[in-house]
Design a protein around this motif. Structure first.
Motif, PDB file in Angstrom:
ATOM      1  N   TRP A 152       0.870  -1.188   0.000  1.00 21.75           N
ATOM      2  CA  TRP A 152       0.000   0.000   0.000  1.00 21.75           C
ATOM      3  C   TRP A 152       0.897   1.225   0.000  1.00 21.75           C
ATOM      4  N   HIS A 190     -12.277   0.126  -8.117  1.00 18.75           N
ATOM      5  CA  HIS A 190     -11.151   0.693  -7.358  1.00 18.75           C
ATOM      6  C   HIS A 190     -11.416   0.833  -5.851  1.00 18.75           C
ATOM      7  N   GLN A 191     -12.605   0.544  -5.427  1.00 15.51           N
ATOM      8  CA  GLN A 191     -12.898   0.833  -4.008  1.00 15.51           C
ATOM      9  C   GLN A 191     -12.436  -0.300  -3.085  1.00 15.51           C
ATOM     10  N   VAL A 192     -11.927   0.139  -1.923  1.00 15.25           N
ATOM     11  CA  VAL A 192     -11.465  -0.814  -0.909  1.00 15.25           C
ATOM     12  C   VAL A 192     -12.023  -0.372   0.455  1.00 15.25           C
ATOM     13  N   ASN A 210      -7.694   8.760  -2.210  1.00 15.76           N
ATOM     14  CA  ASN A 210      -7.063   7.901  -3.227  1.00 15.76           C
ATOM     15  C   ASN A 210      -5.687   7.438  -2.777  1.00 15.76           C
ATOM     16  N   GLU A 216      -1.774   0.173  -8.911  1.00 11.72           N
ATOM     17  CA  GLU A 216      -3.200   0.283  -9.224  1.00 11.72           C
ATOM     18  C   GLU A 216      -3.833   1.330  -8.300  1.00 11.72           C
ATOM     19  N   ARG A 217      -4.680   2.162  -8.876  1.00 10.50           N
ATOM     20  CA  ARG A 217      -5.371   3.176  -8.089  1.00 10.50           C
ATOM     21  C   ARG A 217      -6.405   2.512  -7.180  1.00 10.50           C
ATOM     22  N   THR A 218      -6.451   2.964  -5.931  1.00 16.46           N
ATOM     23  CA  THR A 218      -7.485   2.470  -5.027  1.00 16.46           C
ATOM     24  C   THR A 218      -8.129   3.649  -4.321  1.00 16.46           C
ATOM     25  N   THR A 238     -11.421  -5.821  -0.714  1.00 13.57           N
ATOM     26  CA  THR A 238     -11.972  -5.397  -2.004  1.00 13.57           C
ATOM     27  C   THR A 238     -12.657  -6.609  -2.639  1.00 13.57           C
ATOM     28  N   GLN A 242     -10.969  -7.318  -8.350  1.00 16.65           N
ATOM     29  CA  GLN A 242     -10.019  -6.202  -8.190  1.00 16.65           C
ATOM     30  C   GLN A 242      -8.765  -6.665  -7.470  1.00 16.65           C
ATOM     31  N   ILE A 246      -4.971  -6.316  -8.867  1.00 17.10           N
ATOM     32  CA  ILE A 246      -3.885  -5.647  -8.118  1.00 17.10           C
ATOM     33  C   ILE A 246      -2.719  -6.601  -7.919  1.00 17.10           C
TER      34      ILE A 246
END
Lengths: 428, 233
Positions: A152, A190-192, A210, A216-218, A238, A242, A246
């Motif tokens: 992360w 993209h949501q986590v 963000n 990868e964008r999250t 997630t 996704q 990732i």
């Protein structure tokens, strides 16, 4: 002797019942149990003869005579008990932590790659295993779960190791409590979901921020509550799709675990056996078996558990030494009084009762003081990454061992009592 | 008067075989109810040893001891304890009150141990406290009392269960003359009233005229010494 045993048993029952009130934190008082406690106490007291009651009175007054020493001893025993309870509290807390996702998934069976040592170290199996599991008679539902170690990247550029959990359609295996957002957000692009306990380490302030994981964008779509990690790497949730995008090491048709629920009334053990026969190169464990395996791995194979247990035993040992020394000092101080009592015709067994009662009193007071410290610590740690927790069995065991230790600590004092010569009263 | 204490050829030696050191040799003694005896002798003559045997605290090497007509079985610790609880009263040199109990509690514990019922015990405590001037000290701890007051409490404790024999070891040693004399007077008065045999060990020869009999011990033998006053009875 039976009177002593009945008295000690009565005390033990009372301690257990008191504990019950404490541990469940009930606000309403169970009157039936209260009456039972009082009844037990009265029955116990009626069983005691006047002489035994005198022995109890003498024992308590002898202890109370030197209040600073009594206070210091109770504090000493209390701190020792707290030390032991805190260590076992860590053990229970960690054990609960490293199996929390397994227990909260609320499924019957877990299908995984062979020799998976713990939840955190699952490896890829084909998604087809879900369909194979569904074909086993007695299976009602099956879905997949992804688990992988990722990186992360915070807004300030710092990198944090995380455990990424990919949820299937029903979100089984995900967080069980949400502070902000909804669990279903993991299926939005993209949501986590991150947990509130790890917002600081992850550099998250609020929903909607963000970040980046392996390029990868999250986007933080929700914040969960109480999902701790044992590995110091926070869980990020997630969707499976996704997560695989990732992770990049998994193929699209791979998962880490197949989660299975049996039909109501189905024999889980029989389904497990059948599944083992039908699906090759996997292990099929019940939730409990998998939780125990994960806990065993972290507690035994990494040495963490042994270290904690050794510290707990040391804590109890310190308690024994403190109680033993103080009790011995009290007995030595009062040897002339014991000799006088013997000369006046008191039975030696009464003196033994006095020493044992003093020992148990120190133990009980120490346990109460230690418990106050421990439960304060439990409350204080409830919303931290490292919780202190306990179970009725563990706590009752600790109390029993502590009281037993106090009785063991009285051995030296009892030896002094048996050596007293009543003639010595003339030489005092 | 009836004999309440009888020793027949009591002997005591410490050590065994050639190393045996005799302390008492064939002590024969009879003490009647209500009789006040004083036991004197030089240090190391065996006064405390004899008192310990008479108090059923020490087993003699030979001879017999009879209390109230019954032979004492020194082989049974239970029987010895029972005798000390019910038949004997002790007054020690330093009173030996339990420091963590009040005056009244000191008496109550010993009275209950002797088997006195609550009503009887209350009556005895009240009566003895009144007679010995202890009423104002009921709730006080021993460390708040003077030496003389402590010995008066010790006398009350010893007399509580109306023992047949009252044994006192140097009860005045820690007191000045005036207080010591008072304590001995009280001891004798209480023993006479309860018709208990009293045996007091002392070094203070000024007290001897107060007793009915003077027993001197030397070379392990007890001899009667003429009293310095007419027999009290």
């Amino acid at each position: 002797m039976w009177r002593i045993i009945s008295f000690i048993s009565g005390l033990a029952v009372i301690v257990v019942l008191l504990f019950r009130y404490r541990i469940t934190m009930r606000t309403t008082i169970d009157l039936t149990s209260k009456v039972a406690v009082i009844g037990l106490w009265r029955a116990g007291m009626q069983n005691l003869t006047a002489l035994s009651r005198d022995a109890l009175t003498l024992a308590f007054k002898m202890l109370w005579h030197n209040q600073p020493r009594l206070l210091l001893t109770v504090l000493g025993v209390g701190v020792a008990f707290f030390l032991a309870a805190a260590q076992f509290g860590l053990l229970v807390g960690w054990t609960n932590t490293n199996s929390a996702l397994i227990r909260h998934a609320n499924v019957d069976l877990w299908v995984m790659a062979e020799q998976t040592p713990a939840f955190d170290y699952g490896t890829a199996i084909p998604r087809q295993r879900i369909h194979q599991a569904l074909s086993v008679p007695g299976v009602e539902w099956a879905e997949g779960l992804f688990m992988g170690w990722e990186i992360w990247q915070r807004g300030d550029g710092r990198r944090v190791n995380v455990e990424l959990v990919g949820l299937d359609k029903s979100n089984v295996g995900g967080p069980w409590a949400m502070r902000d957002g909804k669990l279903g957000c993991v299926h939005v692009a993209h949501q986590v979901i991150v947990d509130e306990l790890y917002l600081g380490p992850l550099g998250v302030k609020q929903v909607g921020e963000n970040f980046e994981m392996i390029g990868e964008r999250t986007v933080v779509g929700g914040i969960s509550q109480g999902v701790r990690t044992f590995t110091a790497s926070p869980f990020i949730f997630t969707s499976i799709e996704q997560a695989i995008r990732i992770d990049k090491r998994y193929h699209a048709e791979e998962i880490t675990y197949a989660l299975v629920r049996c039909a109501p009334g189905a024999d889980v053990a029989a389904v497990q056996q059948e599944m083992r026969k039908r699906i090759a190169h996997v292990e099929v464990l019940t939730s409990n078996e998998f939780a125990v395996r994960s806990a065993k791995y972290w507690m035994l194979e990494t040495g963490v558990g042994i270290t904690v247990v050794i510290t707990a035993v040391l804590g109890l040992g310190v308690g024994v030494v403190i109680t033993s020394q103080t009790l011995f000092a009290i007995t030595q101080d009062h040897l002339p009084n014991y000799a006088t009592l013997l000369a006046l015709g008191f039975r030696r067994s009464s003196l033994v009762v006095m020493v044992l009662v003093q020992s148990l009193t120190l133990g009980v007071c120490g346990v109460v003081a230690g418990s106050a410290l421990f439960f304060s610590a439990v409350l204080a740690s409830a919303r931290t990454p490292i919780p202190l927790e306990t179970t009725p069995l563990v706590y009752a065991g600790l109390v029993a061992v502590s009281l037993l230790s106090c009785l063991v600590a009285s051995v030296m004092s009892l030896r002094s009592i048996f050596k007293i010569d009543p003639v010595s009263v003339f030489r005092l | 008067m009836s004999t309440v204490l009888e020793c027949r050829k009591l002997a005591k030696h410490y050590g065994e075989g050639d190393l045996a050191e005799p302390v008492l040799r064939e002590v024969t003694l009879h003490v009647q109810r209500g009789e006040a005896c004083v036991l004197i002798g030089p240090s190391g003559s065996g006064k405390t040893t004899l008192l310990s045997i008479l108090g059923c605290l020490l087993t003699p090497s030979g001879g017999e001891l009879h209390i109230a007509g019954e032979r004492v079985n020194f082989g049974s610790l239970r029987a010895l304890g029972e005798l000390r609880r019910t038949r004997l009263g002790f007054v020690f040199q330093h009173a030996q009150l339990l420091p963590f109990l009040s005056v009244e509690e000191n008496l109550r514990v010993v009275g209950r141990n002797a088997g006195l019922e609550r009503v009887a015990l209350n009556g005895r405590i009240n009566m003895l406290m009144q007679r010995l001037g202890l009423e104002a000290m009921r709730g006080k701890k021993p460390d708040k009392l003077s030496g003389g007051q402590r010995q008066r409490v010790a006398i009350a404790r010893a007399m509580l269960h109306e023992p047949s024999i009252l044994l006192a070891d140097e009860p005045t040693a820690a007191l000045d003359w005036h207080n010591g004399e008072n304590v001995v007077d009280m001891l004798i008065a209480q023993a006479r009233e309860a018709r208990a045999a009293l045996i007091v060990v002392t070094h203070d020869t000024r007290l001897l005229p107060k007793f009915d009999r003077v027993l001197s011990i030397a070379d392990g033998c007890v001899k009667e010494t003429p009293t310095l006053k007419p027999h009290a009875n």
